[in-house]
Motif scaffolding. Sequence first.
Motif, PDB file in Angstrom:
ATOM      1  N   LEU A   1       0.800  -1.224   0.000  1.00  0.00           N
ATOM      2  CA  LEU A   1       0.000   0.000   0.000  1.00  0.00           C
ATOM      3  C   LEU A   1       0.835   1.278   0.000  1.00  0.00           C
ATOM      4  O   LEU A   1       0.290   2.379  -0.111  1.00  0.00           O
ATOM      5  N   GLY A   2       2.144   1.149   0.174  1.00  0.00           N
ATOM      6  CA  GLY A   2       3.008   2.334   0.187  1.00  0.00           C
ATOM      7  C   GLY A   2       2.702   3.272   1.340  1.00  0.00           C
ATOM      8  O   GLY A   2       2.950   4.471   1.267  1.00  0.00           O
ATOM      9  N   TRP A   3       2.195   2.719   2.448  1.00  0.00           N
ATOM     10  CA  TRP A   3       1.776   3.568   3.587  1.00  0.00           C
ATOM     11  C   TRP A   3       2.841   3.631   4.671  1.00  0.00           C
ATOM     12  O   TRP A   3       3.527   2.642   4.920  1.00  0.00           O
ATOM     13  N   ASN A   4       2.953   4.815   5.281  1.00  0.00           N
ATOM     14  CA  ASN A   4       3.826   4.991   6.440  1.00  0.00           C
ATOM     15  C   ASN A   4       3.159   5.901   7.455  1.00  0.00           C
ATOM     16  O   ASN A   4       2.516   6.883   7.071  1.00  0.00           O
ATOM     17  N   PRO A   5       3.335   5.631   8.763  1.00  0.00           N
ATOM     18  CA  PRO A   5       2.785   6.543   9.779  1.00  0.00           C
ATOM     19  C   PRO A   5       3.620   7.821   9.820  1.00  0.00           C
ATOM     20  O   PRO A   5       4.789   7.804   9.421  1.00  0.00           O
ATOM     21  N   LYS A   6       3.018   8.925  10.316  1.00  0.00           N
ATOM     22  CA  LYS A   6       3.717  10.205  10.269  1.00  0.00           C
ATOM     23  C   LYS A   6       3.927  10.849  11.650  1.00  0.00           C
ATOM     24  O   LYS A   6       4.918  11.524  11.871  1.00  0.00           O
ATOM     25  N   THR A   7       2.960  10.659  12.552  1.00  0.00           N
ATOM     26  CA  THR A   7       2.901  11.518  13.737  1.00  0.00           C
ATOM     27  C   THR A   7       3.722  10.981  14.908  1.00  0.00           C
ATOM     28  O   THR A   7       3.578   9.804  15.279  1.00  0.00           O
ATOM     29  N   SER A   8       4.528  11.855  15.498  1.00  0.00           N
ATOM     30  CA  SER A   8       5.369  11.447  16.637  1.00  0.00           C
ATOM     31  C   SER A   8       4.486  11.274  17.869  1.00  0.00           C
ATOM     32  O   SER A   8       3.368  11.802  17.947  1.00  0.00           O
ATOM     33  N   LEU A   9       5.014  10.553  18.859  1.00  0.00           N
ATOM     34  CA  LEU A   9       4.246  10.309  20.081  1.00  0.00           C
ATOM     35  C   LEU A   9       3.933  11.626  20.792  1.00  0.00           C
ATOM     36  O   LEU A   9       2.817  11.855  21.251  1.00  0.00           O
ATOM     37  N   TRP A  10       4.910  12.502  20.861  1.00  0.00           N
ATOM     38  CA  TRP A  10       4.676  13.797  21.527  1.00  0.00           C
ATOM     39  C   TRP A  10       3.529  14.542  20.833  1.00  0.00           C
ATOM     40  O   TRP A  10       2.604  15.026  21.482  1.00  0.00           O
ATOM     41  N   ASP A  11       3.592  14.637  19.508  1.00  0.00           N
ATOM     42  CA  ASP A  11       2.563  15.391  18.781  1.00  0.00           C
ATOM     43  C   ASP A  11       1.183  14.761  18.930  1.00  0.00           C
ATOM     44  O   ASP A  11       0.177  15.450  19.098  1.00  0.00           O
ATOM     45  N   LEU A  12       1.110  13.437  18.885  1.00  0.00           N
ATOM     46  CA  LEU A  12      -0.220  12.818  18.983  1.00  0.00           C
ATOM     47  C   LEU A  12      -0.765  12.947  20.397  1.00  0.00           C
ATOM     48  O   LEU A  12      -1.982  13.110  20.601  1.00  0.00           O
ATOM     49  N   LEU A  13       0.127  12.948  21.390  1.00  0.00           N
ATOM     50  CA  LEU A  13      -0.353  13.139  22.770  1.00  0.00           C
ATOM     51  C   LEU A  13      -0.807  14.579  22.968  1.00  0.00           C
ATOM     52  O   LEU A  13      -1.790  14.850  23.652  1.00  0.00           O
ATOM     53  N   GLU A  14      -0.097  15.507  22.346  1.00  0.00           N
ATOM     54  CA  GLU A  14      -0.479  16.913  22.493  1.00  0.00           C
ATOM     55  C   GLU A  14      -1.880  17.151  21.929  1.00  0.00           C
ATOM     56  O   GLU A  14      -2.720  17.764  22.579  1.00  0.00           O
ATOM     57  N   SER A  15      -2.162  16.636  20.735  1.00  0.00           N
ATOM     58  CA  SER A  15      -3.506  16.901  20.194  1.00  0.00           C
ATOM     59  C   SER A  15      -4.562  16.093  20.949  1.00  0.00           C
ATOM     60  O   SER A  15      -5.673  16.576  21.191  1.00  0.00           O
ATOM     61  N   THR A  16      -4.218  14.878  21.379  1.00  0.00           N
ATOM     62  CA  THR A  16      -5.220  14.058  22.078  1.00  0.00           C
ATOM     63  C   THR A  16      -5.514  14.622  23.472  1.00  0.00           C
ATOM     64  O   THR A  16      -6.674  14.714  23.884  1.00  0.00           O
ATOM     65  N   LEU A  17      -4.474  15.034  24.187  1.00  0.00           N
ATOM     66  CA  LEU A  17      -4.712  15.545  25.542  1.00  0.00           C
ATOM     67  C   LEU A  17      -5.347  16.936  25.514  1.00  0.00           C
ATOM     68  O   LEU A  17      -6.083  17.303  26.437  1.00  0.00           O
ATOM     69  N   THR A  18      -5.127  17.685  24.453  1.00  0.00           N
ATOM     70  CA  THR A  18      -5.845  18.957  24.295  1.00  0.00           C
ATOM     71  C   THR A  18      -7.341  18.645  24.173  1.00  0.00           C
ATOM     72  O   THR A  18      -8.186  19.287  24.809  1.00  0.00           O
ATOM     73  N   TYR A  19      -7.663  17.622  23.377  1.00  0.00           N
ATOM     74  CA  TYR A  19      -9.068  17.197  23.236  1.00  0.00           C
ATOM     75  C   TYR A  19      -9.629  16.722  24.589  1.00  0.00           C
ATOM     76  O   TYR A  19     -10.732  17.112  24.979  1.00  0.00           O
TER      77      TYR A  19
END
Length: 405
Positions: A367-385
């Motif tokens: 599928l040519g897929w790769n993840p992009k988001t770092s743990l810090w960044d995903l925690l920042e947006s999730t914990l803001t939510y």
Amino acid sequence: MASAARVDLDGKPIKPLTICMIGAGGFIGSHLCEKLMAETPHKVLALDVYNDKIKHLLEPDTAEWADRIQFHRINIKHDSRLEGLIKMADLTINLAAICTPADYNTRPLDTIYSNFIDALPVVKYCSENGKRLIHFSTCEVYGKTIGSFLPKDSPLRQEPEYYVLKEDSSPCIFGSIEKQRWSYACAKQLIERLIYAEGAENGLEFTIVRPFNWIGPRMDFIPGIDGPSEGVPRVLACFSNNLLRREPLKLVDGGESQRTFIYIKDAIEAVLLMICLHLVLLAYNDDNSSQENPARANGHIFNVGNPNNEVTVRQLAEMMTEVYSKVSGEPTLDVPTVDISSKEFYGVGYDDSDKRIPDMTIINRQLGWNPKTSLWDLLESTLTYQHRTYAEAIKKAIAKPAGTN
Ligand SMILES: NC(=O)c1ccc[n+]([C@@H]2O[C@H](COP(=O)([O-])OP(=O)(O)OC[C@H]3O[C@@H](n4cnc5c(N)ncnc54)[C@H](O)[C@@H]3O)[C@@H](O)[C@H]2O)c1
Ligand SMILES: O=C(O)[C@H]1O[C@H](OP(=O)(O)OP(=O)(O)OC[C@H]2O[C@@H](n3ccc(=O)[nH]c3=O)[C@H](O)[C@@H]2O)[C@H](O)[C@@H](O)[C@@H]1O
């Protein structure tokens, strides 16, 4: 983000698919419905017993996609409408399951029925009616790593072949029967084997997804706010609950287990590629070399995770504490974590996966897929939510004297 072009490589309109999504009202289902409505022309028959997490897509009925999503309140354990809905669709995506570790050893029968028995009719109806199936399994089917059986100081533990989890070659290593934690993994493994056999003997077109700790907004519930006070959700919601209530985060058996966490939005991109590779490539690339090709996903089992985001549970707790302090403006506690035994936290029968690193070769190649988001960044947006969604409700709940409503 570019909006999806709803034409194929020859400029012809893409045929909208009708997708029967079972478990559409859950964490993953809600994100997948959102993505399908916003960026594709596809229709969704959304089946679940709950719809709170997709209410924003169902109301108001003036929404741009109102005629493309239909909610059916159905318990697939006993509802004769299931076969008809699968027949109406081009593709079925099955997400329905009990999938919370606190349930595996306290409700092992419900867990086995939900992950194996209840999925059987879905597989059967897809196979008999010639419908494609995307089935959600789990990275837990790998169980423990081979390396975990080596002496603690063995240098072999550092060798990837002793811990990286590969779809087509890693063994599935579970604990003894008394360790009921593995009832979930075992039920998921058997349904994977059944789907694979339906493909081999009866030509079922299938894709199996093995998620590796997908996390983000709307995962599970906050106990006492939008779920039972005594309920134990997965780790993101447990730690969010502790942070919101300004309690120490509880580290089960010292928090030594390791996980790789992936942002839900990255993972949903991978699922979209499995549904219809073509559409996503048009939306994100100018590269016209790839062809529309659900065949690239058919017959495959895919790890979907982010091998770059590995932490111990203790490190996750420390990072979440730091990120939450940043997004909430509240100082951290003097004692931010506390150790607790798995027996006390989950009850007898608990065991754990030691380490989960997904091998990405197959999903990359197909599928040519790769993840992009770092743990810090995903925690920042999730914990803001989490802070925005729950902080006020928690303050009110704490302010109320016990026993009042
Ligand atoms: N979130 C993850 O990281 C993760 C990891 C590994 C595997 N998975 C798998 O992915 C799938 C979805 O996970 P999730 O995190 O969205 O879980 P979830 O609990 O949020 O969603 C599951 C949904 O299925 C519904 N459901 C359960 N039984 C049903 C039934 N009998 N009839 C109708 N609806 C029913 C539930 O109401 C719920 O809305 C599950 O199969 C799970 O095992 C998820
Ligand atoms: O998400 C996944 O990929 C899979 O993993 C999860 O299993 P697990 O990772 O063990 O579940 P979590 O509840 O998220 O726990 C992660 C780790 O944190 C620990 N934990 C959890 C909660 C807590 O408060 N403290 C704590 O230390 C657990 O013991 C475990 O070691 C679930 O089984 C499934 O949803 C899914 O199949």
